[in-house]
Scaffold this motif. Structure first.
Motif, mmCIF file in Angstrom:
data_model
loop_
_atom_site.group_PDB
_atom_site.id
_atom_site.type_symbol
_atom_site.label_atom_id
_atom_site.label_comp_id
_atom_site.label_asym_id
_atom_site.label_seq_id
_atom_site.Cartn_x
_atom_site.Cartn_y
_atom_site.Cartn_z
ATOM 1 N N LEU A 59 0.833 -1.200 0.000
ATOM 2 C CA LEU A 59 0.000 0.000 0.000
ATOM 3 C C LEU A 59 0.865 1.247 0.000
ATOM 4 N N GLY A 60 0.298 2.321 -0.499
ATOM 5 C CA GLY A 60 1.004 3.598 -0.480
ATOM 6 C C GLY A 60 0.334 4.535 -1.447
ATOM 7 N N GLU A 79 -10.801 -4.846 0.089
ATOM 8 C CA GLU A 79 -10.252 -6.023 -0.594
ATOM 9 C C GLU A 79 -9.038 -6.554 0.156
ATOM 10 N N ILE A 80 -8.216 -5.616 0.586
ATOM 11 C CA ILE A 80 -6.995 -6.030 1.266
ATOM 12 C C ILE A 80 -7.336 -6.768 2.557
ATOM 13 N N ARG A 81 -8.306 -6.234 3.276
ATOM 14 C CA ARG A 81 -8.752 -6.895 4.509
ATOM 15 C C ARG A 81 -9.259 -8.297 4.212
ATOM 16 N N GLN A 82 -9.930 -8.425 3.077
ATOM 17 C CA GLN A 82 -10.552 -9.701 2.754
ATOM 18 C C GLN A 82 -9.526 -10.790 2.457
ATOM 19 N N ILE A 83 -8.422 -10.440 1.799
ATOM 20 C CA ILE A 83 -7.541 -11.516 1.323
ATOM 21 C C ILE A 83 -6.117 -11.491 1.857
ATOM 22 N N ALA A 84 -5.616 -10.351 2.307
ATOM 23 C CA ALA A 84 -4.187 -10.285 2.622
ATOM 24 C C ALA A 84 -3.924 -10.637 4.083
ATOM 25 N N GLN A 85 -2.851 -11.434 4.297
ATOM 26 C CA GLN A 85 -2.459 -11.726 5.672
ATOM 27 C C GLN A 85 -1.649 -10.569 6.245
ATOM 28 N N ARG A 86 -0.796 -10.014 5.392
ATOM 29 C CA ARG A 86 0.031 -8.906 5.868
ATOM 30 C C ARG A 86 -0.035 -7.750 4.869
ATOM 31 N N VAL A 87 0.254 -6.571 5.385
ATOM 32 C CA VAL A 87 0.267 -5.407 4.515
ATOM 33 C C VAL A 87 1.509 -4.581 4.820
ATOM 34 N N THR A 88 2.233 -4.234 3.743
ATOM 35 C CA THR A 88 3.410 -3.377 3.895
ATOM 36 C C THR A 88 3.081 -2.022 3.293
#
Lengths: 500, 329
Positions: free
Chosen positions: A35-36, A203-212
């Motif tokens: 993200l950014g 979407e990120i909440r739905q599928i990603a385990q981690r977020v940078t």
């Protein structure tokens, strides 16, 4: 040991630092979101991973071994496949030919084995349940969404261990988006690494385990998605700028009708639209992809031929070309869907782009007045806070958000008080999105009338005063006040009305 | 300063190439740099430069004009026939020929912008039609000789300067102003860069296209009239060399053949380079056939050196060795 370990990656372009200190660790078997804001360095970083550009510093390891791809082919050979925002398909080739481009199955005499190619394509579609168009269709006839899917299929065809998806859902309608989200999770479950770039937090909440999260070319933080709230993520992205994304919705609509449509139709794609857009109003246009939104906007800007009656500020008008639409204060201006091929002259300066629609405003006795042009340009650069080194910087070198601001500036200069905004925040960072929404509300307060389509439904829900929902090219409902919700809009867009 | 250099690099390269070529030629061929020889070259360049003026506008706008040879030829034949060797009729013959050229250009423009005929097909067809028409009209016979006034315009001098070069200079100033200081110029570059974006921005694309081709027809006709003065009479086929040279001059001058960039200053350098080349090659003592081959190859190399493709290629090469990158992300 993680699958990808990047430490202190930096990249300079001349005097401009695109990445100063990017750290990134991601493991096989996860969906890892990146993200950014636009310009934070995400694109640069994934281009480094994909072997398209080389970093100036830092170390990069893939599966424990130093990884320095010499070019994109080397990165592909190492098992990294990327799907970029700018699509790379050849328009004149078919879907299958594009997917196997330069890897065609050949017969002993060097001709392409078409049938095997087609079969391989179908097997690929089948394996990943890809909602792709027929392998034999020409890419030039596909919609943006279909091309995006072909692009993803092409990446999958290499059977990569790392797949990078850059804003892949921004061009996709809801059902295909669901498919891609599911696919990402499936790939991770198979032990692959999916690096997922999106501006859509849900979407990120739905599928990603981690977020940078990247900001200004450096890594700010890596979070476990489940353990972090939206506010923290947005704060990390924006730094100290902690504005609310959606401005307060203050009703500024008057009784004056800016745009009145009666029985507006376009071919068989749009039928009998009756609509009244008020002065000071932001009206959202919603609907599933391909249900007439595009045709409506195109007809109002004179790009598509339409039937029916259009009244602008109480006067009947015929709009047969953009020139008929762009007629000064009583005109209609469009911020188009595809900013790179419809909105901007990428190889021309910010200045020339901004003033292209208003050249007569600074022409005297047939000659251009540089100083008057400069005054118009400076005004827009200031009010829209366009980040360009100089007005003579080429538009193509700006970040997506700033490019979009230039298009807004160009349309605002025309002084048209009716604005058509077709997906104006597509692929744009959160900070600039917020600025665009505030601008829309400010303009509405000044008496502009705005018709607004977004492929991101929450934007319509949170910004529009009323929402016109299209279904099969017809007006299904006009929602206002508390009726405006994602749930209600989707129901109107998908479900035929019960017999009354 | 650097930015300025970068922006005008193609034009600077063209002039640099011209000077190098000039010095090279003066080594090979004695007396090449004499006043009278330079004057001759300036005159020959003027004919190319005037035809290439309209071609510059058309190419910047994203098109191409292949009808220049026979527009030029028709104007030349018309003027000499109407004047029949006397100065008097020129008072109407010249305006009629120029207007005819402009009209043919406008026709090209309408066909392309209004009916969507591809520029290559439209202008090529018009070229052939004019060729046939003039053959029918003249029966293939040579026409009358050029009247004295036209001969004066083409070969006469005012002080040390040939008249035709002065005409060229005046046209060059006008062309440069038109391109860089007027709405027409601004629109032309925009349209050549992207016709779609221009359309979406409210640029009057039909008018701009028609104007550009009209200008090209006009300058081709003007060059035709002046050229009759130089050759003393009009003859069929006199315009043929100018198809290639007018396009090559624009390309050598740094314009993108796909439209959107270029300048008339650059085209002038292109015209000069081409003329010096034609002067240089005979000095090499080659046969006529070999001469043409060398001429073609040299132009090919020059144009590709001047074109974006080659600089892009070098940019990519330097980038892959990681030395100097262009900002883009």
């Amino acid at each position: 040991m993680e699958l990808i370990e990047a430490v202190g990656i930096s990249k300079r372009y001349g005097g401009i630092v695109a990445l100063s200190r990017a750290d990134f660790r991601a493991d096989a078997g996860e969906v890892h979101a990146l993200l950014g804001e636009n310009g934070a360095g995400k694109s640069t970083f994934i281009q480094i991973l994909a072997g398209i550009i080389r970093p100036n510093g830092g170390t990069l390891h893939l599966a424990g071994r130093a990884y320095q791809p010499a070019n994109a082919r080397a990165a592909e050979a190492a098992g990294i496949a990327a799907v970029f925002q700018e699509l790379s398909l050849v328009p004149d080739l078919t879907v299958a030919e594009n997917i196997w481009f330069r890897r065609e199955p050949l017969s002993p005499i060097g001709t392409v084995r078409k049938r095997r190619e087609r079969e391989a394509t179908l097997a690929l579609f089948d394996r990943y349940r890809i909602p792709a168009p027929a392998p034999t269709r020409e890419v030039r006839r596909l919609t943006l969404a279909e091309r995006q899917i072909v692009e993803i299929a092409k990446a999958l065809s290499r059977d990569p261990s790392v797949i990078i998806l850059d804003e892949a859902t921004s061009a996709l309608p809801p059902r295909e988006t669901e498919w891609l989200l599911q696919l990402s999770q499936d790939l991770a479950a198979e032990g692959k690494l999916v690096i997922y770039i999106s501006h859509r937090l849900a979407e990120i909440r739905q599928i990603a385990q981690r977020v940078t999260i990247f900001r200004n070319g450096a890594t700010v933080a890596t979070h476990d998605t489940a353990a972090v709230d939206d506010e923290t993520i947005i704060a990390d992205m924006l730094g100290r700028r902690m504005d609310r994304l959606y401005p307060p919705r203050i009703a500024t609509a008057t009784d004056r009708t800016a745009l009145k449509l009666r029985g507006l139709s376009v071919g068989d794609r749009l039928a009998d639209i009756d609509l009244d857009l008020k002065e000071g109003e932001v009206m959202g246009v919603a609907g599933l992809q391909g249900h007439g939104q595009r045709e409506l906007f195109q007809a109002l800007f004179g790009v598509s031929r339409s039937r029916g009656a259009i009244e602008v500020w109480g006067k009947p008008v015929a709009i047969r070309s953009p020139r008929d639409a762009l007629v000064g204060r009583d005109g209609i201006a469009l911020v188009p869907e595809d900013r790179r091929s419809h909105g901007l002259l990428l190889s021309k300066s910010v200045r020339e782009n901004l003033t292209l629609s208003v050249v007569p405003r600074f022409t005297r006795f047939g000659f251009l007045s540089r100083s008057r042009e400069r005054a118009l340009v400076d005004e827009q650069l200031r009010t829209l806070q366009i980040k360009a080194g100089t007005p003579d910087q080429l538009a193509g070198t700006l970040s997506g958000g700033n490019q979009q601001k230039v298009i807004f500036g160009k349309m605002l200069l025309t002084q048209s008080r009716i604005l058509l905004l077709y997906d104006p925040t597509r692929g744009i960072d959160v900070g600039t999105k917020g600025e665009i929404f505030r601008l829309m509300r400010d303009l509405a307060a000044k008496g502009y009338a705005i018709l607004f389509y977004s492929s991101d439904l929450p934007e319509i829900v949170n910004v529009a005063d009323r929402v016109a929902v299209l279904r099969n090219g017809k007006l299904a409902a006009i929602l206002s006040g508390d009726d405006i919700s994602e749930h209600r809009i989707l129901r109107e867009a998908m479900v035929e009305a019960r017999a009354a | 300063m650097n930015a300025l250099l970068a922006r005008h690099r193609a034009v600077l390269l063209a002039y640099l190439g011209m000077i190098v070529l000039l010095l090279l030629t003066s080594f090979v061929s004695q007396g090449f740099l004499s006043g009278s020889h330079l004057r001759t070259m300036a005159v020959l360049s003027a004919f190319i430069g005037i035809v290439a003026l309209g071609q510059t506008f058309v190419i910047i706008g994203g098109g191409i004009d292949l009808s220049v040879p026979w527009v030029l030829n028709c104007a030349a034949v018309l003027v000499t026939l109407m004047a029949n060797g006397a100065d008097g009729p020129l008072i109407y013959a010249i305006p009629i020929a120029l207007a005819g050229g402009a009209l043919v250009g406008a026709l090209n423009g309408f066909g392309i912008a209004l009916f969507g005929v591809p520029p290559i097909i439209m202008t090529l067809a018009v070229n052939v039609i004019l060729q046939g028409g003039i053959l029918i009209y003249t029966g293939g016979a040579p026409t009358a000789s050029a009247p004295p006034l036209i001969q004066f315009l083409a070969v006469g001098r005012i002080g040390p300067l040939p008249v035709v070069v002065l005409i060229w200079a005046a046209l060059a100033v006008a062309a440069t102003l038109l391109l860089s200081r007027t709405a027409f110029g601004r629109y032309l570059y925009a349209q050549g860069t992207s016709a779609t974006v221009a359309e979406f921005s409210g640029v009057p694309t039909l008018r701009i296209t028609v104007l550009a081709y009209t200008l090209s027809g006009f300058t081709a006709a003007a060059a035709g009239i002046l050229l009759t003065g130089y050759t003393a009479q009009a003859y069929l086929g006199m315009g043929d060399p100018y198809l290639f040279t007018s396009i090559a001059a624009v390309a050598i001058g740094g314009a993108s053949i796909l439209g959107g960039s270029g300048s008339y200053i650059g085209t002038i350098a292109g015209a000069l380079v081409l003329t010096i080349l034609t002067g240089l090659l005979p000095a090499l003592n080659l046969s006529n056939g070999a001469l043409l081959v060398v001429y073609g190859v040299v132009i090919l190399v020059t144009v590709s050196l001047a074109s974006d493709a080659v600089s892009d290629f070098f940019a990519v090469m330097t980038r892959s060795f990681g030395r100097r990158d262009n900002a883009q992300s």
